[in-house]
Design an enzyme around this catalytic site. Structure first.
Site, PDB file in Angstrom:
ATOM      1  N   ARG A  56       9.454  23.655   5.134  1.00 19.37           N
ATOM      2  CA  ARG A  56       8.019  23.711   4.846  1.00 19.37           C
ATOM      3  C   ARG A  56       7.742  24.704   3.733  1.00 19.37           C
ATOM      4  O   ARG A  56       6.779  24.549   2.971  1.00 19.37           O
ATOM      5  CB  ARG A  56       7.220  24.100   6.099  1.00 19.37           C
ATOM      6  CG  ARG A  56       5.713  24.202   5.830  1.00 19.37           C
ATOM      7  CD  ARG A  56       4.913  24.342   7.109  1.00 19.37           C
ATOM      8  NE  ARG A  56       5.203  25.555   7.841  1.00 19.37           N
ATOM      9  CZ  ARG A  56       4.694  26.756   7.547  1.00 19.37           C
ATOM     10  NH1 ARG A  56       3.908  26.923   6.491  1.00 19.37           N
ATOM     11  NH2 ARG A  56       4.994  27.799   8.283  1.00 19.37           N
ATOM     12  N   TYR A 109     -11.246   9.879 -10.520  1.00 22.71           N
ATOM     13  CA  TYR A 109     -10.821   9.302  -9.259  1.00 22.71           C
ATOM     14  C   TYR A 109     -11.830   9.622  -8.154  1.00 22.71           C
ATOM     15  O   TYR A 109     -12.240  10.777  -7.988  1.00 22.71           O
ATOM     16  CB  TYR A 109      -9.437   9.839  -8.907  1.00 22.71           C
ATOM     17  CG  TYR A 109      -8.826   9.280  -7.663  1.00 22.71           C
ATOM     18  CD1 TYR A 109      -8.956   7.930  -7.324  1.00 22.71           C
ATOM     19  CD2 TYR A 109      -8.106  10.102  -6.810  1.00 22.71           C
ATOM     20  CE1 TYR A 109      -8.378   7.422  -6.182  1.00 22.71           C
ATOM     21  CE2 TYR A 109      -7.516   9.600  -5.659  1.00 22.71           C
ATOM     22  CZ  TYR A 109      -7.658   8.263  -5.352  1.00 22.71           C
ATOM     23  OH  TYR A 109      -7.083   7.768  -4.212  1.00 22.71           O
ATOM     24  N   ASP A 182      -5.544  16.156 -14.546  1.00 19.61           N
ATOM     25  CA  ASP A 182      -4.818  15.122 -13.814  1.00 19.61           C
ATOM     26  C   ASP A 182      -4.244  14.159 -14.852  1.00 19.61           C
ATOM     27  O   ASP A 182      -4.979  13.464 -15.546  1.00 19.61           O
ATOM     28  CB  ASP A 182      -5.763  14.396 -12.859  1.00 19.61           C
ATOM     29  CG  ASP A 182      -5.058  13.332 -12.018  1.00 19.61           C
ATOM     30  OD1 ASP A 182      -3.970  12.865 -12.414  1.00 19.61           O
ATOM     31  OD2 ASP A 182      -5.597  12.957 -10.971  1.00 19.61           O
ATOM     32  N   LYS A 207       2.930   7.503  -8.361  1.00 29.43           N
ATOM     33  CA  LYS A 207       2.671   6.470  -9.356  1.00 29.43           C
ATOM     34  C   LYS A 207       3.837   6.368 -10.346  1.00 29.43           C
ATOM     35  O   LYS A 207       4.934   6.003  -9.970  1.00 29.43           O
ATOM     36  CB  LYS A 207       1.345   6.776 -10.053  1.00 29.43           C
ATOM     37  CG  LYS A 207       0.179   7.109  -9.105  1.00 29.43           C
ATOM     38  CD  LYS A 207      -0.042   6.080  -8.020  1.00 29.43           C
ATOM     39  CE  LYS A 207      -1.365   6.260  -7.272  1.00 29.43           C
ATOM     40  NZ  LYS A 207      -1.514   7.529  -6.560  1.00 29.43           N
TER      41      LYS A 207
END
Length: 409
Positions: A56, A109, A182, A207
């Site tokens: 983690r 987005y 982004d 993506k």
């Protein structure tokens, strides 16, 4: 001799000795790493010495992905997350507190907009949306009150607006704001915003970086100090990328350049083929002479990208008919994969927005977002032509239903 169960537990964790370098980054599919003694474990956990203790916090495979993306972006350091939205959330959370102000692109987005207005809004962060192509409006918004972050997308989702990073970075830095970008639609193969002055670059590696619709990962790259602050957020929130997902994204990086180059050519060809076609109100792709930011795109983008938008006459009915008629694209969400995808943003990626917010973001009822894949362009053109024919029929039928029928007395 130890008992069987003791020997079984210990034997299962004995890895082989490998003296040769692997040509792919191994998948370190483990939650924990053992130290030689308690002092070493404490030093690793506290960051006093390099190493790994708990996945983690960090993992060799996810660290390799972060380093690879930082190299591609031209950044000092990087960090990997469970998704693109996790990367955006951690990046913003490392920068803003209650009472701080964010200026963000109005065209972007839908989930990012929802994150800013919803989650961060509830935490007391003030958000102002602005047209990032209107630099005077951006400057006015930044100067209106102390601003922590200017947030933009290289190529906006889904309206294909191209941001001028050089101008926007300058405007942000004049007011002491951090410029966050982004870069998902462009990918590092098409644009590297840090080279144009951006401070931090986030990507949904789900993506183009991953590229095969088989992993969910997010990444952020920038200066080491900024990335370290973002890593601390990841440790506290647990949004760490899984080793297998990081491995798949690393696999995708090897072919990123050739994929995006081919997909960009296909998107450009589709844009040229269908611009001005019956039933098509407009086509948006950075390679087209009609694109509103063509000059910026030519200067900023090494590749124009595989994303384009088609606005159909006939609104939602036409869009739905197109998607149902085409046979090559999968009827699915997301983008950036080897296969072509077509989605209707008002009912998918921007479903959170009402009609007014959709209009403010420049999203028309008949807008379709196309992610060009690696199929043969001739096959896609024929399939899209059939889709447009179905869209025209649906639009005509809808108009007939809305036309009053004349009556005689």
């Amino acid at each position: 001799m130890s008992g069987f169960s003791t020997r079984a537990v210990r034997a299962s964790a004995h890895g082989p000795t490998v003296r040769q370098r692997s040509t792919a980054v191994p998948i370190f599919q483990t939650a924990t790493f053992a130290a030689s003694d308690s002092d070493e474990l404490a030093d690793v956990i506290l960051g006093r010495v390099p190493g790994f203790a708990y996945s983690r916090i960090d993992n060799p495979t996810t660290a390799a992905l972060a380093a690879a993306v930082a190299e591609l972006e031209g950044a000092e350091a990087g960090a990997a997350f469970a998704s693109g939205m996790a990367a955006i959330h951690a990046t913003l959370l490392s920068l803003v507190s209650a009472g701080d102000r964010v200026v963000a692109s109005a065209t972007g987005y839908g989930t990012t907009r929802a994150l800013l207005t919803g989650t961060f809004g509830r935490l007391g962060v003030n958000v102002v949306f602005v047209d990032v192509t209107d630099h005077a409006a951006v400057a006015e918004a930044l100067a209106g009150a102390p601003t922590r972050v200017l947030y933009a997308e290289t190529i906006s989702n889904p309206t294909i607006v191209v941001a001028d990073h050089g101008r926007l970075a300058g405007l942000a830095h004049e007011q002491g704001a951090t410029y966050v970008v982004d870069n998902t639609f462009a990918s590092p193969a098409g644009c590297r915003p840090i080279e144009w002055g951006a401070d931090l670059v986030v990507e949904s590696a789900t993506k183009y970086i991953g590229g095969h619709s088989d992993t969910t990962v997010g990444v952020v790259a920038g200066r080491e100090a900024a990335i370290e602050a973002i890593r601390l957020v990841a440790v506290d929130t647990g949004a760490t990328a899984a080793p297998l997902n990081a491995f798949l994204a690393l696999r995708g990086i090897a072919t990123l350049g050739v994929r995006v180059e081919r997909q960009s050519r296909t998107a450009s060809a589709l844009g040229r083929r269908f611009e001005g076609a019956p039933g098509v109100l407009r086509v948006l792709h950075p390679s087209l002479p009609s694109h509103p930011q063509l000059e910026v795109a030519d200067r900023l983008l090494e590749l124009p990208g595989a994303m384009l938008a088609l606005e159909l006459d006939g609104g939602r009915e036409a869009g739905r008919a197109f998607i149902d008629a085409v046979e090559i694209p999968e009827r699915t969400a997301s983008l950036g994969s080897v296969h072509t995808m077509v989605v209707h943003p008002p009912s998918t990626t921007h479903r959170q927005l009402d009609a007014a917010a959709l209009a403010d973001a420049g999203i028309a009822p008949g807008l379709l977002r196309v992610s060009a894949g690696l199929e043969d362009v001739d096959d896609l053109e024929a399939d899209f032509a059939a889709g447009l024919a179905a869209a025209r029929r649906a639009a005509g039928a809808a108009r007939e239903r809305r036309t009053p029928v004349a009556t005689t007395s």
